[in-house]
Design an enzyme around this catalytic site. Structure first.
Site, PDB file in Angstrom:
ATOM      1  N   TYR A   1       0.286  51.959  65.506  1.00 32.00           N
ATOM      2  CA  TYR A   1       1.570  51.302  65.763  1.00 32.00           C
ATOM      3  C   TYR A   1       2.061  51.561  67.189  1.00 32.00           C
ATOM      4  CZ  TYR A   1       2.130  50.420  60.711  1.00 32.00           C
ATOM      5  OH  TYR A   1       1.966  49.989  59.417  1.00 32.00           O
TER       6      TYR A   1
ATOM      7  N   LYS B   1      -9.923  57.636  56.849  1.00 28.46           N
ATOM      8  CA  LYS B   1     -11.101  56.751  56.779  1.00 28.46           C
ATOM      9  C   LYS B   1     -12.164  57.374  57.684  1.00 28.46           C
ATOM     10  CE  LYS B   1     -13.065  52.893  55.383  1.00 28.46           C
ATOM     11  NZ  LYS B   1     -13.438  52.642  53.978  1.00 28.46           N
TER      12      LYS B   1
ATOM     13  N   ASP C   1      -9.362  53.719  51.106  1.00 31.57           N
ATOM     14  CA  ASP C   1      -9.633  52.619  50.168  1.00 31.57           C
ATOM     15  C   ASP C   1      -9.669  53.145  48.739  1.00 31.57           C
ATOM     16  OD1 ASP C   1     -11.890  53.956  51.080  1.00 31.57           O
ATOM     17  OD2 ASP C   1     -13.146  52.177  51.295  1.00 31.57           O
TER      18      ASP C   1
ATOM     19  N   ASP D   1       2.249  54.061  55.684  1.00 30.47           N
ATOM     20  CA  ASP D   1       3.126  52.902  55.497  1.00 30.47           C
ATOM     21  C   ASP D   1       2.651  52.093  54.279  1.00 30.47           C
ATOM     22  OD1 ASP D   1       4.951  50.898  55.899  1.00 30.47           O
ATOM     23  OD2 ASP D   1       4.143  50.197  57.807  1.00 30.47           O
TER      24      ASP D   1
ATOM     25  N   ASP E   1       4.356  51.909  50.015  1.00 28.47           N
ATOM     26  CA  ASP E   1       4.818  50.708  49.302  1.00 28.47           C
ATOM     27  C   ASP E   1       4.040  50.566  47.995  1.00 28.47           C
ATOM     28  OD1 ASP E   1       6.439  50.064  51.547  1.00 28.47           O
ATOM     29  OD2 ASP E   1       6.056  47.921  51.296  1.00 28.47           O
TER      30      ASP E   1
HETATM   31  C1  LIG Z   1       8.684  47.714  60.114  1.00 25.17           C
HETATM   32  C2  LIG Z   1       7.831  48.904  60.454  1.00 25.17           C
HETATM   33  C3  LIG Z   1       8.103  49.300  61.883  1.00 25.17           C
HETATM   34  C4  LIG Z   1       8.103  50.079  59.600  1.00 25.17           C
HETATM   35  C5  LIG Z   1       7.693  50.101  58.178  1.00 25.17           C
HETATM   36  O1  LIG Z   1       7.183  49.222  57.541  1.00 25.17           O
HETATM   37  C6  LIG Z   1       7.979  51.355  57.517  1.00 25.17           C
HETATM   38  O2  LIG Z   1       8.323  52.330  58.174  1.00 25.17           O
HETATM   39  O3  LIG Z   1       7.825  51.417  56.283  1.00 25.17           O
HETATM   40 MG   LIG Z   2       6.667  49.902  55.457  1.00 25.48          MG
END
Ligand SMILES: CC(C)CC(=O)C(=O)O
Ligand SMILES: [Mg+2]
Ligand SMILES: NC(=O)C1=CN([C@@H]2O[C@H](COP(=O)(O)OP(=O)(O)OC[C@H]3O[C@@H](n4cnc5c(N)ncnc54)[C@H](O)[C@@H]3O)[C@@H](O)[C@H]2O)C=CC1
Length: 372
Positions: A142, A189, A221, A245, A249
């Site tokens: 990032y 990985k 993975d 990240d 989710d």
């Molecule tokens: C939008 C990104 C910079 C950040 C992101 O998805 C996160 O930190 O969960």
């Molecule tokens: Mg995120």
């Protein structure tokens, strides 16, 4: 205690959910005689509109001068749908993380007993899940050099890590594992990426000074599969920026909604608290977004400053809303309760811990978390 808290509502549902967290902190002020000084500043798309950049200088200054930052969310479809955009809301958040030195993002993933049927996964798989992700937040792909050739036909993003960047978050993760189930899993990985091989080498070496911690390694993975097949195998997960990240989710599926998941981003000098979700633009202004991730981020802020009773009271009030079904539609289809009502309910139920103890005779354990 008096704390200066910078409020950065941002875009989409950010302002709506952050407002509920502020209500809860105001209830904490009243109930526990704490004092919070709130100051608000723009970030993200709204800041581009108002000030021409996603992280205005005055916003950064406010954050640096504050004891903590409470962040809503950033992002707007007008930028997401424009690959040519020269400036983006997300740059504001990335720059803020870098400028404040927030190298560790801590994301607890828990199943809640009353929400087991909200997960699409089997109850017996999710029941009892309790792990925490330590995601590196200021390095990796990032932040690496980005290139696009003149013809616009070739692009690259560099993933770079230094030993120092790996080592400082690894120590935090090992220390966290000491106070938990004493297991640390590095997700990488390393079969393909040189940067992952450096992670393995550095983390294995640091592991020697934490002999009580069982350290294991898993390819990302496989980890993406294991998190939903057998989440209870995890205790502390340590990983780099992008993998963290993505898998966090994914982990939100266990709890039943991403609208429940809070996070703390910490560094040497600063701390920022934010939900793991984004600006959910489809829900903006509809009063349907779940405010609990934002409210629990405020609880993590309280814990960060050692205000354990106060944090406990917030989490207990969240528990009550979940148990009573005072929840937004992501947790109950056709729910009659909106973002504001859920926020009001939780804020009104933040009560003095002594009163609660006397009324309910509960065995209160401040060290044990409910949701976070
Ligand atoms: C939008 C990104 C910079 C950040 C992101 O998805 C996160 O930190 O969960
Ligand atoms: Mg995120
Ligand atoms: N930290 C941040 O500010 C982040 C910002 N973003 C930005 O947010 C925008 C939208 O990105 P998406 O990929 O759609 O991610 P998102 O997290 O905003 O939404 C994805 C899905 O999660 C659910 N969701 C999210 N928050 C919720 C809440 N509070 N209550 C109930 N359900 C909720 C909704 O079903 C939604 O469709 C983009 O511009 C993106 O760049 C994305 C992630 C993090």
């Amino acid at each position: 205690m008096s704390l200066k808290i910078a409020l950065l509502p941002g875009d989409g549902i950010g302002p709506e959910v952050l407002a509920q967290a502020v209500k809860c902190l105001e209830a904490v002020e009243e109930t526990f005689n704490q004092h919070f000084i709130f100051k608000e500043a723009p970030v993200g798309a709204i800041a581009i509109d108002k000030k021409g950049k996603p992280l205005p200088d005055a916003t950064l200054k406010l954050c640096k001068e504050s004891d903590a930052v409470l962040f809503g969310a950033i992002g707007d479809p007008k930028y997401d749908n424009d690959p040519e955009a020269k400036v983006r809301p997300e740059q504001g958040l990335l720059q803020l993380r870098k400028e404040l030195g927030l190298f560790a993002n801590i994301r607890p993933i828990l199943s809640h007993p009353t929400l087991l049927d909200k997960s699409p996964l089997k109850k017996k798989v999710v029941n009892g899940t309790d792990f925490v992700i330590y995601r590196e937040l200021t390095g990796g792909i990032y932040f690496g050099e980005k290139k696009l050739n003149e013809e616009g036909t070739k692009a690259s993003d560099l993933c770079e890590y230094t030993e120092e960047e790996i080592s400082r978050i690894a120590h935090l993760a090992f220390k966290a594992a000491k106070g938990r189930k004493k297991k640390l899993t590095l997700i990488d990985k390393a079969n393909v990426l040189e940067s992952s091989r450096l992670w393995r080498k550095v983390v294995a070496k640091i592991g020697e000074s934490y002999p009580e911690i069982t350290l294991d390694f898993m390819f990302v993975d496989n980890a993406a599969m294991q998190i939903i097949l057998n989440p209870k195998q995890f205790d502390v997960i340590l990983t780099e920026n992008m993998f963290g990240d993505i898998i966090s989710d994914e982990g939100s599926v266990i709890g039943g909604s991403i609208g429940l998941l809070a996070s703390a981003s910490v560094g040497e000098e600063n701390a920022l608290f934010e939900p793991i979700h984004g600006s959910y633009p489809q829900a903006k202004g509809k009063d349907i977004a779940n405010p609990i991730a934002s409210i629990l981020s405020a609880a993590m802020l309280l814990e960060h400053f050692g205000l354990m009773e106060e944090a406990w009271a917030v989490k207990k009030a969240v528990d009550k809303s979940l148990k009573k079904g005072i929840v937004t539609p992501d947790l109950k289809a056709n729910s009659q309760y909106g973002t504001n009502q859920v926020g009001d309910f939780i804020a009104h139920n933040i009560v003095d811990i002594e009163d609660d103890f006397l009324m309910n005779g509960e065995n209160i354990d401040l060290g044990k978390s409910t949701i976070i």
